[in-house]
Design an enzyme around this catalytic site. Structure first.
Site, mmCIF file in Angstrom:
data_model
loop_
_atom_site.group_PDB
_atom_site.id
_atom_site.type_symbol
_atom_site.label_atom_id
_atom_site.label_comp_id
_atom_site.label_asym_id
_atom_site.label_seq_id
_atom_site.Cartn_x
_atom_site.Cartn_y
_atom_site.Cartn_z
ATOM 1 C CG HIS A 97 -1.668 1.247 1.436
ATOM 2 N ND1 HIS A 97 -1.368 2.122 2.460
ATOM 3 C CD2 HIS A 97 -2.690 1.812 0.758
ATOM 4 C CE1 HIS A 97 -2.183 3.151 2.412
ATOM 5 N NE2 HIS A 97 -2.997 2.994 1.395
ATOM 6 C CD GLU A 100 -2.877 2.605 -3.494
ATOM 7 O OE1 GLU A 100 -3.476 3.698 -3.381
ATOM 8 O OE2 GLU A 100 -3.227 1.568 -2.891
ATOM 9 C CG HIS A 101 -0.003 6.372 -0.512
ATOM 10 N ND1 HIS A 101 -0.458 7.509 0.113
ATOM 11 C CD2 HIS A 101 -0.960 5.431 -0.309
ATOM 12 C CE1 HIS A 101 -1.631 7.281 0.666
ATOM 13 N NE2 HIS A 101 -1.957 6.017 0.435
ATOM 14 C CD GLU A 177 -4.773 5.671 3.695
ATOM 15 O OE1 GLU A 177 -5.507 4.846 3.114
ATOM 16 O OE2 GLU A 177 -3.677 6.051 3.232
#
Length: 353
Positions: A97, A100-101, A177
């Site tokens: 993840h 992905e950023h 997040e």
């Protein structure tokens, strides 16, 4: 999801979020806190006869799926990588993840943050999402902007440039997040703990976003290693739908993606979950919760390994029991007995090996 901008719901809030080797049969009875989300998931390959896809493979092994729909002059362009949180090495949870950023942090051709600005400037929108078994990036644009987004997506497939100056501030972003979307949400906190309790050995028990103590130590070098290991054209599927034909798409795909050399990709390993020999219970108490919620989960037969043929009948059962306000479970518990504000029974499909 887009860093520093509008974000799509995280995978644990999306209807397509749960894909796994073994299926999961889940029953949820809730008060006003939340309602469970059905988790029926699209697979990599479209069903022929439903979407009528055209498929072909580039010279470097990249798979291409085209679904032509000429009703409006727009296209959706997606690249799905066959890697996700379940492929992470132990101790670096959240790296899929995190990468992905970081894929939005630029190349020599496209500066950090410019990717999404260029898409928006051309009237489109873009985003990305991560699951246990895949990571995907997409853009919705007018058909005459397809070549533009293909060029940029192919560029970051092989030319991502990461520096400490962009990596470590973004690490703070994913930590925040997690605070907002997991630690501040009782329903998501207990969901995370249920997963970790249900899967004691399999990587599906590790949250996609990562465990907080490991997220805080993720490094640029680990992100680069994960990128170089998995982000190869022969480990990706290009999916394009909309107002474009195969005759138009093939030369563009070969030009931008076909020119990227194939690389060896690690073998994907999925361990077997040991049999459940004792009851497991997770209890979460929180002052923010005004009404109780109860969930029960069972490991169900896998769609890929179900020799007895139980997986599809279970899916039919879930539709009968909770496929809308007239379904048996909802009608009995919510409408007639009035002991719940929502009720759901469903299956989660996960295509990992």
């Amino acid at each position: 999801m887009l860093p520093n901008g509008p974000t799509a719901p995280p995978p644990w809030k999306r209807p397509w979020r749960r894909l796994a080797t073994a299926g999961v049969l889940a029953f949820a009875l809730t008060g006003a806190l939340s309602s469970a989300i059905p988790v029926i998931t699209p697979a990599f390959a479209a069903e022929k006869g439903v979407f009528f896809p055209e498929t072909f493979t580039l010279s470097n092994g990249m798979q291409v799926v085209l679904v032509t729909n000429q009703r409006v002059p727009v296209v959706t362009h997606m690249v799905w990588y066959k890697v996700g949180a379940a492929d992470e090495p132990r101790g670096v949870s959240g790296i899929a993840h995190f990468l992905e950023h970081l894929m939005f942090k630029g190349t020599e051709e496209v500066p950090p943050g410019a990717f999404s600005r260029i898409v928006a400037k051309n009237g489109g929108r873009d985003n990305a999402f991560t699951s246990w078994d895949y990571t995907a990036y997409f853009q919705n644009v007018a058909r005459d902007r397809l070549e533009l987004v293909m060029k940029m997506e192919a560029d970051r497939m092989s030319n991502l440039r990461l520096t400490d100056q962009v990596v470590y501030p973004e690490r703070d972003v994913i930590i925040e997040e997690r605070r907002q979307r997991i630690e501040n949400e009782p329903a998501d906190r207990i969901g995370e703990q249920i997963n970790a309790t249900l899967y004691v050995h399999h990587p599906y028990g590790t949250p996609i976003i990562g465990w907080p103590q490991e997220m805080a130590t993720l490094t640029r070098e680990e992100a680069e290693s994960f990128y170089k290991s998995w982000y190869a054209p022969n480990n990706a599927v290009l999916v394009v739908s909309g107002d474009v034909t195969a005759e138009e798409l093939k030369p563009l795909a070969e030009k931008y993606y076909g020119s990227i050399a194939a690389r060896p990709v690690p073998e994907r390993v999925r361990v077997q979950e040991p049999p459940i020999s004792a009851a497991r219970r997770v209890i979460l108490r929180d002052d923010e919760v005004r009404q109780p919620s109860i969930r029960r989960n069972w490991l169900a037969p896998s769609y890929r390994t179900d020799k007895e043929g139980y997986a599809y009948p279970l899916q039919v059962l879930s539709e009968i029991m909770s496929g809308g306000p007239t379904s048996r479970l909802y009608r009995s518990l919510v409408v007639e007995q009035r002991i719940a504000t929502s009720a759901w029974l469903g299956t989660a499909r996960r295509p990992g090996t």
